[in-house]
Design a protein around this motif. Sequence first.
Motif, mmCIF file in Angstrom:
data_model
loop_
_atom_site.group_PDB
_atom_site.id
_atom_site.type_symbol
_atom_site.label_atom_id
_atom_site.label_comp_id
_atom_site.label_asym_id
_atom_site.label_seq_id
_atom_site.Cartn_x
_atom_site.Cartn_y
_atom_site.Cartn_z
ATOM 1 N N VAL A 1 10.426 4.283 -12.346
ATOM 2 C CA VAL A 1 10.252 5.729 -12.530
ATOM 3 C C VAL A 1 10.377 6.042 -14.015
ATOM 4 N N ILE A 2 9.461 6.857 -14.506
ATOM 5 C CA ILE A 2 9.421 7.207 -15.926
ATOM 6 C C ILE A 2 9.821 8.669 -16.091
ATOM 7 N N ALA A 3 10.767 8.939 -16.985
ATOM 8 C CA ALA A 3 11.201 10.313 -17.249
ATOM 9 C C ALA A 3 10.231 10.986 -18.222
ATOM 10 N N LEU A 4 9.874 12.248 -17.929
ATOM 11 C CA LEU A 4 8.909 12.990 -18.740
ATOM 12 C C LEU A 4 9.483 14.327 -19.204
ATOM 13 N N THR A 5 9.025 14.770 -20.365
ATOM 14 C CA THR A 5 9.330 16.138 -20.779
ATOM 15 C C THR A 5 8.487 17.084 -19.936
ATOM 16 N N GLU A 6 8.829 18.361 -19.949
ATOM 17 C CA GLU A 6 8.031 19.325 -19.190
ATOM 18 C C GLU A 6 6.595 19.367 -19.710
ATOM 19 N N LYS A 7 6.430 19.282 -21.034
ATOM 20 C CA LYS A 7 5.101 19.297 -21.636
ATOM 21 C C LYS A 7 4.281 18.100 -21.157
ATOM 22 N N GLU A 8 4.905 16.909 -21.123
ATOM 23 C CA GLU A 8 4.209 15.709 -20.662
ATOM 24 C C GLU A 8 3.829 15.826 -19.190
ATOM 25 N N ALA A 9 4.749 16.378 -18.394
ATOM 26 C CA ALA A 9 4.496 16.524 -16.962
ATOM 27 C C ALA A 9 3.330 17.476 -16.703
ATOM 28 N N LEU A 10 3.316 18.594 -17.432
ATOM 29 C CA LEU A 10 2.228 19.567 -17.254
ATOM 30 C C LEU A 10 0.894 18.979 -17.692
ATOM 31 N N LYS A 11 0.909 18.181 -18.759
ATOM 32 C CA LYS A 11 -0.325 17.583 -19.263
ATOM 33 C C LYS A 11 -0.890 16.576 -18.251
ATOM 34 N N LEU A 12 -0.004 15.774 -17.661
ATOM 35 C CA LEU A 12 -0.446 14.760 -16.699
ATOM 36 C C LEU A 12 -0.726 15.360 -15.318
ATOM 37 N N PRO B 1 0.810 -1.224 0.000
ATOM 38 C CA PRO B 1 0.000 0.000 0.000
ATOM 39 C C PRO B 1 0.843 1.274 0.000
ATOM 40 N N SER B 2 1.973 1.249 0.719
ATOM 41 C CA SER B 2 2.822 2.440 0.767
ATOM 42 C C SER B 2 3.423 2.749 -0.599
ATOM 43 N N HIS B 3 3.704 1.724 -1.405
ATOM 44 C CA HIS B 3 4.253 1.939 -2.744
ATOM 45 C C HIS B 3 3.145 2.371 -3.702
ATOM 46 N N LEU B 4 1.965 1.767 -3.572
ATOM 47 C CA LEU B 4 0.855 2.138 -4.440
ATOM 48 C C LEU B 4 0.434 3.585 -4.204
ATOM 49 N N ALA B 5 0.593 4.068 -2.976
ATOM 50 C CA ALA B 5 0.212 5.443 -2.656
ATOM 51 C C ALA B 5 1.025 6.472 -3.442
ATOM 52 N N LEU B 6 2.204 6.059 -3.935
ATOM 53 C CA LEU B 6 3.065 6.972 -4.688
ATOM 54 C C LEU B 6 2.839 6.898 -6.193
ATOM 55 N N ASN B 7 1.970 5.989 -6.633
ATOM 56 C CA ASN B 7 1.756 5.782 -8.066
ATOM 57 C C ASN B 7 1.332 7.082 -8.760
ATOM 58 N N ARG B 8 2.014 7.377 -9.862
ATOM 59 C CA ARG B 8 1.737 8.526 -10.738
ATOM 60 C C ARG B 8 2.061 9.878 -10.100
ATOM 61 N N ILE B 9 2.831 9.876 -9.032
ATOM 62 C CA ILE B 9 3.344 11.146 -8.506
ATOM 63 C C ILE B 9 4.395 11.674 -9.459
ATOM 64 N N ILE B 10 4.303 12.953 -9.800
ATOM 65 C CA ILE B 10 5.216 13.586 -10.741
ATOM 66 C C ILE B 10 5.913 14.742 -10.038
ATOM 67 N N ARG B 11 7.236 14.698 -10.018
ATOM 68 C CA ARG B 11 8.043 15.762 -9.409
ATOM 69 C C ARG B 11 9.279 15.997 -10.277
ATOM 70 N N HIS B 12 9.877 17.181 -10.122
ATOM 71 C CA HIS B 12 11.095 17.485 -10.869
ATOM 72 C C HIS B 12 12.195 16.506 -10.480
ATOM 73 N N ILE B 13 13.063 16.202 -11.411
ATOM 74 C CA ILE B 13 14.119 15.212 -11.175
ATOM 75 C C ILE B 13 15.052 15.609 -10.033
ATOM 76 N N ASP B 14 15.189 16.938 -9.788
ATOM 77 C CA ASP B 14 16.054 17.405 -8.709
ATOM 78 C C ASP B 14 15.328 17.535 -7.377
ATOM 79 N N ASP B 15 14.055 17.201 -7.355
ATOM 80 C CA ASP B 15 13.273 17.337 -6.126
ATOM 81 C C ASP B 15 13.736 16.318 -5.084
ATOM 82 N N PRO B 16 13.876 16.739 -3.828
ATOM 83 C CA PRO B 16 14.355 15.803 -2.794
ATOM 84 C C PRO B 16 13.391 14.664 -2.489
ATOM 85 N N PHE B 17 12.185 14.723 -3.040
ATOM 86 C CA PHE B 17 11.258 13.593 -2.913
ATOM 87 C C PHE B 17 11.935 12.294 -3.334
#
Length: 400
Positions: free
Chosen positions: A157-168, A125-141
């Motif tokens: 972890v999937i790398a996204l462009t800024e456009k993809e991140a904003l869309k999602l 459950p603790s891992h599922l709770a993080l599903n689809r969280i999107i943060r900058h690559i330099d974020d301490p998260f």
Amino acid sequence: MTPVTFLEALRFAHSRKVVLPDEFYLLDLKTRQLATTVGFLSSIEQIQTVIGAVNKAIADGSTFNDFKKLVAENEIILSDAYLKNVFRTNIQTAYGHGRWQQQQRNKAKRPYLMYSAIDDTRVRPSHLALNRIIRHIDDPFWLLYYPPWGFMCRCTVIALTEKEALKLGITADEDLPQVAADMGWSTSPLTFGEMESVVDQKIADSILDKEYLLSQKRVIQAEWTASKKLASLFAPMNDSSRDLFETVANTVIPLDPSIRPSAIKTFLDYVQGKDVALSMYLKQPSISLAEDVLKRWVKDDMAKIHAVSSNTADVVAGSATLAFAASLEVGKVVALDAPMLLAGQSNVMIQIESAKGFGIDLEKLNAGEGVILQMGLSFQVVSIEMVEGQMVYTLIPLLN
């Protein structure tokens, strides 16, 4: 991005030093990233064979059954459950390291990361709770939650462009779930070599995020400090303690694969009466985050062992030290600030009534006779009397 059957993962896997289990768990968390081991094996040659089979799987893309067959061909006997843990954890760790290296090199084009958990009946459950969280690559998260961050973790972890991140939708701070990190897990991008300088620079450049960033970095540093301190408090292992370690591990790991070998080592120090340094440390007031972390580890570790080996007897008894007995008086409430072993006979005895389920039964773990009471439990002294030449202190547990 290049598929993750990549050179970075294989290079990392081959670079890790193979060490004996008791040596591995004396390493601090950061150094531990550069080493690997296999529990229940006592020879470097056997461990090298198993790890070599894992590395071959990384290079060839072979399956768990191929790996298991190769191990069996070398007459190394380990349970399927444990072999699966070794196989998946080592491969995921290598892949995670290689994936992080790639994402760092490509972050100008893909500066955001999205956590991806496998949503099935086996996901934590603790891992599922993080599903689809999107943060900058330099974020301490990502200091705490870059997979794998637990044994047999299948997340990625999937790398996204800024456009993809904003869309999602980039995850806001207030939308981050309150998920406790596995404090016993030693993989973190901070240990990969690049993240510390990134965080330090971000702290220097930031005003709004400075406290948050500093707190996250303090947590990681506290874990390293706690790991080194815990290792320094362990008693040295000899042939006898290694044999007992293997016996207990073979008993508890099939019951709960998440029990860490360092938890078993803590338990054995109490079983064998080699707990003086650790107990003295636990009884001291905490003056740092690292000390809080270490005490929480010990409490959580003993709780996991207790969960698979709680006593069924209503009354448990064992010898006590004169110093402990001298502190007892009728009506007094005693709180354990360190685990306590009740075993054997002496002129001074502690007897716990209504004790069913409150202790760790050593016989259930093939570790001898007696019961270990966990730190944090409270008892009230109800009587002190002489019985057949023994001074018997009778206590009852208090529900917390």
